[in-house]
Design a protein around this motif. Structure first.
Motif, PDB file in Angstrom:
ATOM      1  N   TYR A  79       0.847  -1.201   0.000  1.00  0.00           N
ATOM      2  CA  TYR A  79       0.000   0.000   0.000  1.00  0.00           C
ATOM      3  C   TYR A  79       0.876   1.243   0.000  1.00  0.00           C
ATOM      4  O   TYR A  79       0.530   2.270  -0.574  1.00  0.00           O
ATOM      5  CB  TYR A  79      -0.894  -0.051   1.238  1.00  0.00           C
ATOM      6  N   GLN A 104      -3.058  -4.313  -9.097  1.00  0.00           N
ATOM      7  CA  GLN A 104      -3.874  -3.101  -9.166  1.00  0.00           C
ATOM      8  C   GLN A 104      -3.032  -1.839  -9.178  1.00  0.00           C
ATOM      9  O   GLN A 104      -3.590  -0.739  -9.164  1.00  0.00           O
ATOM     10  CB  GLN A 104      -4.842  -3.058  -7.986  1.00  0.00           C
ATOM     11  N   THR A 105      -1.721  -1.981  -9.187  1.00  0.00           N
ATOM     12  CA  THR A 105      -0.903  -0.773  -9.122  1.00  0.00           C
ATOM     13  C   THR A 105      -0.124  -0.504 -10.406  1.00  0.00           C
ATOM     14  O   THR A 105       0.264   0.633 -10.650  1.00  0.00           O
ATOM     15  CB  THR A 105       0.096  -0.851  -7.951  1.00  0.00           C
ATOM     16  N   ASN A 126       0.603  -0.101 -14.472  1.00  0.00           N
ATOM     17  CA  ASN A 126      -0.034   0.208 -15.747  1.00  0.00           C
ATOM     18  C   ASN A 126      -0.262  -1.108 -16.500  1.00  0.00           C
ATOM     19  O   ASN A 126       0.658  -1.899 -16.668  1.00  0.00           O
ATOM     20  CB  ASN A 126       0.920   1.144 -16.500  1.00  0.00           C
TER      21      ASN A 126
END
Lengths: 566, 513
Positions: free
Chosen positions: B75, B469-470, B472
């Motif tokens: 995160y 999800q982080t 490209n």
């Protein structure tokens, strides 16, 4: 005494004598390239001819240099049919080298974010970093990074004392030529370019920038961009058209070619999109959608671009074999000073029977806004791009013709906020506004009864449900301030449709989450029918007295969605 | 490599005195040179250092095993995010292999010098010495297995570095040679006949799970064989564990009530080998999973959105007991956000029992489980599926045992009519949920992708696109096309010190300093 000194000197032989030492990062950019003369001698010749060799050795400045290899320069010469840079002249050489320099450091971390680099070249152009995901054998990732989509980056982020070098396998084509000049010289489009000349579209396609005068008398220079869907001679010939006369005949055009109703004029206009769109931009669809409507330069004529199952992009897929076309990838994404040229594989005549499709109306999606932000946006802001912080550019008082805004009679209570703000959101996936479409938002602080009129993209005739997607945060709550708020009433009026009642919706006291934090939607019309395919004129009025009494009052609009019904 | 070796020598020279307990054991204030090796205790001290270094290495094992697998993501922490986005370069500390070679050096020292100690210490019996060798073989094999899965080709060092006479510059050996060496080490260990089934240690009740036993050797062999696509061997060694009748065998705990015991208090019956921490008496909490997988809205490690969805799905599944699956909220995860946003943190290392959210560990000293029986069962299931349709039913039975233990209903599925890809995905999913945050996910995905000449490479890329999800998406698709990019670069400083090292070709054009 002498004995002691002798012992001292004799015993102090340098233990590292004969050793060599590697010292890193002490050379500036030009010296570094010089040290690798075997790789960059040709590019160094160009730098010196352009008188920019020493500029890139300055210790007081920081640069990012894109350095093509010798093979890349030779290939560039071959394509240009020249033997040396001198044949192109000093001015060209300077533009060429300046196009390969960014006057700031672009670290590897910034570079591999992809997309448009946040810093411009010395020619005031943006460069785009594109990742290729095709099936190259053991390419991919660091090995498949391309500048502007077609120039392979061979080595990444070489550190020097005054910046960073990226080594290229090709020369980036400087955006010196405009669309017309490039198409005239490219040996592909002789029929198409004759039609451009005959219809007068040549004058538009040569425009690089235009000036606007601000209320304070200041003159601003705005860049102008087009995207041309060219038709090659080979494509025409495959359809039995061997000359511009045969094209005119096929279209049934009379000889008043510069008339806006002329079929040849309309045909060329149909192949021109206003704006600067690479294929990757044309491939961007809203979540869950695979098609999008695009406005063309031909009045009330639109094209539909869709993503096919095989991954290809198709234009006017509804139209069947005669009307539809695909992009010829190897002859597309050609960047020029005022836009992009793509070649398509069919003659692409006007098609006016497109089926209704969803339209996502981003209120900031105007080429005029794009060029204004590119030239005068606040520092670091990039059109439709999330960067490190939220950024807002004031569009009020800029004479942009796409907006006609009126301040409410009692004015806005806000003294600091933009009256018409172009806001790009923070590049942070955890930011509540990050899911915004196109990473931008329009802010309105026009006071009570203040309003703005603008045109939607062309909407295909048919019935639609119309919804507004907007942003809100508790800190903006006008009700909690007791400022006589009616909960954020906002009125939407299609001014060309007097029979349709305005939609007067409450944005703040009643909210429906859009499935995303702090982003809400509200239905403006459950059903509305547009009888003709055309743009619609929309007026948005701030209908809450708090717009003039509460200093934080604003309406933040992400987009308006037109969803076809049946 | 040279940097590393100098470091090893220095560290070895500077090892400080400490308590003689296995949980805190270090050689006393002497160099680990030939002169050091005088007694059984000296051997145990160096061996204990190997375990200590394994404890210290746990944070990097978490990052290596989880972040690229995209069920857990960083995160925060820019370097970890670059790592999970496949944007690491050869200057990033996360591609340092030094933590593994430190352990290997300890193991090599024991293997080289323990036999000589017998001549100096009459109390050092051959059986004890052989037992120590089995542990050293295990630690060396385990570390090389981590290295080969992360770097593919690495220097194969089998002798200790105790002074400058050892060659500094060692070239990389191929994955195949490294894997063969690991297998040879395991066989050598087992062939001594001295690999223990349990350790008795009055001051350390977890010794049987915290030191390498015969069971740990079997587990390692099963795992290595599966990676090496040697499915018969994987099944054979899995069965040594699964079919054992020894009273000291690790046993799959079939009751869902017992599931949380795996993590609290740990060293459960199901455990085969786990890295131990002990707060009480030793003050050991640093680098424990309890302190790595913290609980807060800004915790460094959190479940990705896709994993959250899978965990939510797990919550919705019908259970055989009527109670929810134990691998759900207050079992595997805790939901940090009360609004419509999902934010799940890892709970299994914080609590003391399923759905006992009111009680948390008083000591942040959860163990890091390297092998447990559910893991081995699913490894076997994967090997059975890879071996052809004849094993499909047995594989489904295994998956169902794991599901039933968690409280879920059995799959409504038989081998007949099933296909390899479907079943492999079922195993992958079962491992994902059962072994969440246990450092397995990335290796599971890599095995799935690379086996049988990259047969499921495209499916692997799609899984990555769906889960990460982080990064490209275009970048991710692009980078994962290159199979070299699945492995880490050699640290730049190692390359500069050791001219025999060859950089992973994928990172050849990245010269960022």
């Amino acid at each position: 005494m002498y004995v002691v000194l002798y012992i001292l000197f004799a015993s102090c032989e340098d233990p590292y004598k004969e050793s060599t030492f590697k010292i890193y990062d002490v050379q500036p950019i030009s010296s570094y390239l010089e040290a690798r003369n075997g790789d960059f001698s040709e590019w160094l010749k160009i730098m010196k001819y352009a008188d920019l060799y020493n500029a890139l050795n300055q210790s007081t400045q920081v640069f990012t240099a894109f350095a093509p290899t010798n093979e890349a320069v030779y290939r560039f010469y071959d394509n240009k049919k020249i033997n040396s840079i001198e044949e192109l002249g000093v001015d060209y050489a300077r533009q060429l080298v300046k196009y390969h320099i960014v006057k700031d450091s672009v670290s590897l971390d910034e570079f591999i974010v992809g997309g448009i680099l946040p810093k411009k070249t010395l020619t005031d152009d943006f460069l785009e970093v594109v990742f290729n995901d095709s099936d190259e054998e053991q390419g991919g990732g660091y090995n498949s990074i391309y500048m502007n989509g077609n120039v392979h980056v061979k080595e990444l982020a070489i550190s020097t004392s005054n910046g960073t070098i990226y080594v290229l396998d090709d020369v980036m084509r400087p955006m010196i030529e405009n669309i017309y000049e490039q198409m005239r010289e490219n040996d592909l489009n002789s029929i198409f370019i004759q039609a451009i000349e005959m219809t007068g579209w040549k004058d538009s396609l040569e425009i690089i920038s235009y000036q606007t005068e601000l209320p304070n008398g200041q003159i601003k220079e705005n860049r102008k961009y087009f995207t041309v869907l060219g038709v090659t001679d080979n494509t025409f010939k495959a359809k039995g058209i061997n000359s511009v006369d045969e094209l005119i005949s096929m279209l049934g055009a009379d000889n008043n070619y510069t008339n806006s109703d002329n079929e040849l004029f309309r045909y060329i206009g149909y192949h021109i999109l206003k704006g600067n769109y690479r294929l990757s931009s044309l491939s961007q669809f809203e979540s869950g959608k695979n098609m999008k409507i695009w406005e063309t330069a031909c009045a009330d004529a639109i094209i539909k671009i869709s993503l096919e199952k095989d991954g290809s992009l198709c234009i006017n897929e509804d139209g069947g074999q005669y009307y539809k076309a695909s992009f010829i990838k190897e002859n597309s994404d050609f960047a020029v000073k005022n836009g992009y040229i793509h070649q398509v594989d069919n003659i692409l005549p006007l098609y006016e029977a497109l089926l209704p499709t969803a339209v996502y109306f981003d209120l900031c999606d105007y080429p005029e806004v794009e060029s204004y932000i590119g030239s005068y946006g606040v520092a670091g802001q990039i059109y439709k791009t999330a960067v490190d912080t939220e950024k807002t550019t004031e569009l009020w008082g800029t004479n942009l013709t796409c907006y006609n805004a009126v301040m409410g009679p009692t004015g806005s209570a806000s003294t600091a906020g933009a009256k018409i703000g172009y806001l790009t959101i923070k590049n942070d996936e955890n930011n509540v506004y990050y899911p915004c479409m196109n990473k931008d938002v329009m802010e309105l602080r026009l006071g009570y009864l203040g309003n703005i009129t603008l045109q939607t993209p062309p909407i295909i005739a048919g019935k639609y449900k119309v919804s507004l997607v907007y942003l809100y945060a508790n800190s903006l709550d006008p009700l909690s301030r007791g400022e006589g708020s009616n909960g954020g009433q906002t009125k939407f009026t299609f001014t060309d449709m007097p029979n349709i009642s305005p939609a007067n919706v409450v944005l703040y006291s009643e909210r429906t989450l859009n499935g995303r934090m702090n982003i809400y939607d509200v239905v403006l019309y459950e059903e509305i029918e547009f009888t003709k395919t055309s743009k619609q004129t929309l007026n948005i009025m701030l209908n809450d007295p708090a717009a003039s009494s509460f200093d934080k009052y604003q309406v933040r609009i992400d987009y308006i969605l037109f969803e076809p019904i049946n | 490599m040279k940097n590393l070796l100098i470091y090893i020598i220095t560290v070895t020279s500077m090892l400080l005195s400490g308590c003689s307990d296995w949980l805190e054991v270090l050689p006393k204030n002497e160099q680990v040179t030939p002169n050091f090796w005088k007694s059984k205790e000296d051997v145990e001290a160096v061996l204990g250092s190997g375990y200590l270094y394994l404890r210290n290495a746990t944070p990097i094992l978490v990052d290596w095993g989880e972040l690229r697998g995209a069920s857990i993501y960083a995160y925060s922490n820019n370097k970890k995010q670059k790592f999970q986005n496949f944007q690491i370069t050869s200057n990033d500390a996360l591609c340092s292999w030094s933590s593994m070679y430190k352990i290997i050096n300890m193991a090599n020292s024991v293997l080289s010098y323990a036999p000589g100690v017998q001549n100096k210490d009459d109390t050092y019996l051959k059986v004890s010495m052989n037992s120590h060798l089995t542990e050293a073989y295990y630690l060396r094999g385990l570390c090389y297995f981590y290295l080969v899965r992360n770097f593919r080709n690495v220097p194969l060092v089998l002798n200790p570095y105790i002074d400058d006479s050892a060659p500094f510059d060692v070239a990389q050996s191929s994955e195949k040679i490294i894997l063969q060496q690991i297998k040879n080490d395991i066989l050598a260990a087992l062939n001594t006949g001295a690999a223990k089934e349990f350790f008795e240690n009055d001051s350390w009740t977890g010794a049987t799970k915290g030191r390498a036993t015969k069971w740990a050797l079997y587990a390692l062999m099963a795992d290595v064989a599966l990676w090496d696509e040697d499915y018969d061997t994987c099944i054979e060694y899995s069965d040594f564990l699964l079919s054992s009748t020894s009273s000291r065998r690790p046993a799959f705990m079939t009751s869902s009530d017992q599931w949380f015991e795996i993590y609290y208090p740990g060293n459960s019956n199901e455990s085969i080998f786990e890295v131990n921490w002990a707060s009480t008496g030793f003050g050991q909490t640093e680098n424990s999973p309890s302190n790595i997988f913290t609980i807060s809205t800004s915790a460094t490690y959190q479940f990705t959105e896709a994993m959250c969805e899978r965990l939510k799905d797990e919550s919705k599944l019908l259970t055989s007991t009527g109670s929810p699956s134990v691998r759900t909220e207050w079992g595997a995860y805790t939901d940090m956000n009360s609004s419509d946003m999902t934010q799940y943190c890892i709970w299994k290392y914080q609590g003391i029992g399923f759905q006992d959210q009111l009680n948390v560990r008083s000591n942040k000293d959860a163990n890091w489980i390297i092998y447990r029986m559910a893991d081995i069962m699913l490894l076997k299931a994967e090997a059975l599926i890879r071996n052809g349709s004849i094993g499909y039913d047995d594989a489904i039975d295994i998956i169902n045992k794991i599901r039933l233990r968690s409280g879920l209903m059995a799959l409504d599925l038989t081998g007949e009519g099933s296909d390899e890809l479907t079943l492999l995905k079922l195993v992958l999913n079962e491992r994902d949920i059962e072994l969440a945050a246990e450092g397995k996910r990335w290796y599971d995905l890599l095995r799935f992708a690379k086996a049988n000449n990259y047969k499921y490479k495209d499916e692997f890329i799609q899984i990555m696109l769906d889960n990460n999800q982080t990064a490209n998406k275009t970048w991710l698709r692009s980078v994962l096309k290159n199979t070299d990019a699945w492995f880490l670069p050699v640290l730049q400083s190692e390359l500069e010190s050791n001219p025999l090292l060859v950089q992973n070709p994928y990172y050849g054009g990245v010269t960022n300093k």
